[in-house]
Motif scaffolding. Structure first.
Motif: not given
Length: 593
Positions: A344-345, A347-348
């Motif tokens: 998730k990080q 992709e952010s």
């Protein structure tokens, strides 16, 4: 999030589904039924409505197939998925078969099944004819039938129908009109009057359009018949193209009309037996079939200067996002993170560029033993906390309108062991060997593959995947026909973008892979060289390599020079593209070995 962590299939779902399929087989008079991973377009990735193999077996890998017999079933897949297939499939229902080490034809000859059913839309002409030849004389019969899995999959998702988008000329370097003329000439040169096109990336490239029919691959799933006079019948949902306005060259017809159009076609028609469904051949009742390669494949693979320039910019943008991510990761306590949180990080940070269209595939984020699963996809069930002292393998990529990226970095979470550093250094040596290769025109990826493996071979080790795959220009992250693999005898040409990704995997312990993208170029002049026509590679990916994993003394002086020069160029290219905080980390990350 572009990536989902849902568990889409479970081993315990297989038993009732296989039982239901066997009932359908019995009613159809079949002893066996083939269930491939493929869809009617023969792409590596398929839409949810075509995930028949995963739905039936639980196996979600991108290559493989199943065979269901009356009293036995088996899943065939290659070395990339040895660990995954055993984890996802119920061993009480499915045997695991190493493929292509064991051929389907040879395996079937050892079984009692005589009538073997298959869906002619899901197997290529070459595949069906090759299988028939292998089992000829063995008392076996291949029987074309409707898809039996469709009959029992009662909640099968609908086919995608999102609108397409155009790809501008400044990123393609060729207009669609120019491509129509180029492909028409190629078809005529093979003595044909028309060509049947079934590959999504071929049609997307030809029409300079991009779609969202396949997750993470901006392609349009359609069928096409192109004449040498520049007329195209496109078979797809017309609402996807309505906003583009009329084009006198193109007729958009319902997808269901494709079969009837094939049956009405006359004259000499070019068909690619390696990608066209077997059904295409059976429906061309009044045409003379000329077998040849899809004429879009090679021109698409040889990128224009505009496509290469776009890819360079995309990789600099992506490299900056990766530096921000790696800087962030370096400050975390491993035990405070899980694999999903890492994904998730990452992709952010890519999303923060403001240019991210999609990820180019589900991020492979494997910590410790999960890193040894070559195509590992973390789910809510498999999600694992990171641990101090382990390795973390992160293989990821992005889709930007100006280019497709694919990068792998292996990171030490604390102090790596001597064993891990030795393996990492050998993998790095293989990656450097490909990066610095200089070779005569006419050399194929199969000739270069050994360069990446030699350092591991000297240790009695190897890896069970190709060294490199082709990559599209804001298209599929896995693109043919270019490869760096012992199976590929296709000569490499200027403009071909490939991955360079040797690795090493110790099952149950760790995985290592280092990956950059490279593009084939005319080799720079070299003092004292013979007057030979030579090619080499330009590196596209600019992200630091974990120096804590490198045994510098094991590198030759020229290999050390390459690492230091690469890192200095990473600094020069990215220092003004990252935050001040990440810039401090980057300066340390690219220090000389």
């Amino acid at each position: 999030m572009f990536q989902s962590f849902d568990v889409t299939s479970r081993p315990d779902q297989a038993a009732p589904r296989v039982t239901a399929l066997r009932q359908e087989m019995s009613e159809a008079g079949l002893d066996a039924f083939l269930v491939p991973r493929a869809d009617a377009h023969q792409g590596e990735y398929v839409a949810p409505c075509d995930e028949r193999l995963a739905w039936l077996t639980g196996f979600t890998g991108s290559a493989g197939f199943a065979v269901v017999l009356k009293g036995r079933a088996a899943v065939f897949t290659d070395g990339r998925y040895t660990v995954q297939v055993r984890a996802q499939c119920d061993p009480k229902i499915f045997d695991y078969v190493d493929w292509p080490g064991t051929s389907l034809g040879g395996w079937l000859l050892g079984e009692t099944a005589e009538k073997i059913g298959f869906d002619p839309w899901l197997h290529t002409i070459r595949e069906v004819e090759g299988l028939r030849q292998m089992i000829a004389g063995g008392g076996k019969e291949l029987i074309s039938t409707g898809n039996l899995v469709n009959k029992i999959w009662t909640d099968r998702p609908a086919r995608p129908s999102e609108p397409v988008a155009t790809q501008p000329f400044d990123l393609t370097g060729k207009t669609s009109e120019e491509k129509f003329a180029e492909i028409g000439d190629a078809v005529a040169a093979q003595g044909a009057e028309a060509v049947v096109l079934t590959l999504p990336d071929s049609l997307s490239w030809l029409l300079n359009i991009r779609g969202s029919d396949i997750a993470h691959n901006p392609v349009v799933q359609a069928f096409g018949i192109l004449t040498v006079t520049g007329r195209l019948m496109l078979f797809d949902d017309a609402t996807k193209y309505a906003h583009l306005g009329p084009d006198p060259r193109i007729s958009v017809l319902p997808r269901a009309a494709f079969g009837a159009a094939l049956e009405e076609l006359t004259g000499r028609v070019l068909v690619d037996p390696g990608s066209a469904p077997f059904a295409v051949k059976t429906m061309l009742k009044h045409a003379e079939i000329i077998e040849g390669t899809d004429p879009c494949i090679l021109p698409k693979a040889c990128k224009t200067p505009e496509e290469i320039a776009g890819s360079r910019e995309a990789h600099l943008r992506d490299g900056a996002a990766m530096v921000e991510f790696l800087s962030w990761l370096s400050e975390q306590m491993p035990e405070d993170l899980t694999e999903i949180e890492v994904v998730k990080q990452l992709e952010s940070f890519r999303a923060a560029t403001g240019k991210l269209k999609d990820i180019s595939f589900d991020t492979i984020c494997g910590s410790g033993p999960n890193g040894a699963i070559v195509h590992y996809r973390v789910t809510d069930d498999t999600n694992r906390a990171l641990k101090e002292g382990e390795l973390l393998l992160i293989d990821s990529g992005a889709q930007y309108q100006d280019g497709t990226t694919d990068i792998t970095r292996t990171v030490a979470l604390g102090d790596p062991s001597a064993e891990e550093r030795a393996a990492f250094t050998a993998v790095l040596q293989g990656m450097i060997a490909i990066s610095t290769a200089r070779f005569p025109r006419g050399v194929a990826g199969g000739h270069l593959d050994a360069l990446a493996r030699a350092p591991l071979w000297r240790m009695g080790r190897d890896f069970d995947h190709g060294t490199g795959h082709g990559v599209g220009a804001y298209l599929s992250v896995h693109e043919g026909p270019q490869r760096i693999s012992r199976l590929s005898m296709l000569p490499l040409e200027e403009g071909m973008i490939l991955s360079n990704e040797p690795g090493y995997y110790r099952e149950g312990a760790y995985g290592i892979r280092i990956e950059n993208l490279i593009v084939v170029q005319e080799a720079p002049e070299l003092t004292g060289a013979d007057p030979r026509d030579m090619l080499s590679f330009e590196t596209l990916t600019w992200v630091p390599i974990d120096r804590s994993l490198i045994l510098a003394d094991e590198l030759a002086p020229w290999e050390q020079d390459w690492v230091n020069a690469y890192h200095e160029e990473v600094w020069d290219k990215l220092k003004d593209r990252v935050s001040e905080h990440a810039k401090t980390w980057l300066r340390q990350a690219v220090a000389p070995v």
